[in-house]
Scaffold this active site. Sequence first.
Site, short mmCIF file in Angstrom:
data_model
loop_
_atom_site.label_atom_id
_atom_site.label_comp_id
_atom_site.label_asym_id
_atom_site.label_seq_id
_atom_site.Cartn_x
_atom_site.Cartn_y
_atom_site.Cartn_z
N MET A 236 0.84 -1.19 0.00
CA MET A 236 0.00 0.00 0.00
C MET A 236 0.88 1.25 0.00
O MET A 236 1.78 1.39 0.82
CB MET A 236 -0.94 0.03 1.21
CG MET A 236 -1.89 1.21 1.20
SD MET A 236 -3.24 1.02 2.38
CE MET A 236 -2.37 1.05 3.93
N THR A 237 0.62 2.13 -0.94
CA THR A 237 1.38 3.37 -1.03
C THR A 237 0.47 4.50 -1.49
O THR A 237 -0.50 4.27 -2.22
CB THR A 237 2.56 3.24 -2.00
OG1 THR A 237 3.30 4.46 -2.04
CG2 THR A 237 2.09 2.90 -3.40
N ARG A 245 -4.35 13.15 3.62
CA ARG A 245 -5.72 13.45 3.20
C ARG A 245 -6.67 12.30 3.54
O ARG A 245 -7.84 12.34 3.18
CB ARG A 245 -5.77 13.73 1.69
CG ARG A 245 -4.96 14.93 1.25
CD ARG A 245 -4.95 15.01 -0.27
NE ARG A 245 -4.08 16.08 -0.75
CZ ARG A 245 -4.48 17.30 -1.08
NH1 ARG A 245 -5.78 17.61 -0.98
NH2 ARG A 245 -3.63 18.20 -1.52
N TYR A 283 -3.13 1.35 11.76
CA TYR A 283 -3.62 -0.03 11.83
C TYR A 283 -4.25 -0.32 13.20
O TYR A 283 -5.26 -1.03 13.28
CB TYR A 283 -2.47 -1.00 11.56
CG TYR A 283 -1.91 -0.90 10.16
CD1 TYR A 283 -2.75 -0.69 9.07
CD2 TYR A 283 -0.55 -1.02 9.92
CE1 TYR A 283 -2.25 -0.60 7.79
CE2 TYR A 283 -0.04 -0.94 8.64
CZ TYR A 283 -0.89 -0.73 7.58
OH TYR A 283 -0.39 -0.64 6.30
#
Length: 327
Positions: A236-237, A245, A283
Amino acid sequence: MAAATLSLSFSLDPQHQLPHHFCCGTHFKPHQTLLFNSPTPLPKYPLLLNPKSDRYIVKSSSSSSPPSPSTTAPDTEPEPEPELASPYLVDTLGTGRFLTNEELEKLKFLEGFSYSLELESGILWVRVMRAEEMDMTIALLAESFAESMVLPTAYDTLLRFFIKQYLIERRALMPHAVTLVGFFRKKKQDNAGEEDEEEEAEELAGTVEVSFDKRGANTSPPTPTPPKNAPYICNMTVKHQLRRRGIGWHLLKASEELISQMSSTREVYLHCRMIDEAPFNMYIKAGYHVVKTDTILILLMLQRRKHLMCKKLPVVMSPVESDEEWR
């Protein structure tokens, strides 16, 4: 938000799947609305490949009686075969593997999957990566990896080559694994700071990879090793200019939403490097907990210590289960 981090390992063996992991995100609360679309599953017909074209068609073979004589004029063109409108079948069937009815239904579901919402600064929507979007996704992953590992620009071409090979291999595993892409459209503001009705053009904001079962799992996953038959989120990037945002948060939420629909296993796993404080806090806020952590010996392999984290998702009826219930 802290700088994005990425861990990637390569193999020169073309048959070896490329395991790599990325953690990125920031907590954000949705501003207005959330939409989730799930299309109707495909009918259960065998899939046939037309050898004279690149079209994939669906035919019914339920009847064993011979065809009746044709009453049409000799110069009348035959009725065209119904096409299977799923661009993801091109890569999947290119491997030569047989697709079951359940896999066909899941491919159709992935084609129509959409997670969208309005943020304070613009509109975000997440869906499955298309073939024509692979190059821009490769560029985003290469940029994030080079940033986290402080690689010189001379490695950019080689890095993109390996990432492309990896994405092609992962794309061929659909519907057992999938790469999601998120597009963001900023809201224009006038000089007084008020929002304008017009919006800027959309741009690729982030990406994330999801595997749903053992067939979609990496052959060499990062340590600590997650269960191969469990859903797994990785790579994930978020684009550097669009961080802070809430895009990383909603890439995670979109992944969980898709897993809830595609997998009967409720426990989902991911990795987070110990040095990545911002993703780790995200997380934890999302409900993940640490299952296991790398020992200090992993440093001898020139790798960062990582947490293996897990979350139990709520029970949601999958599209395949829902379809079976009504039959």
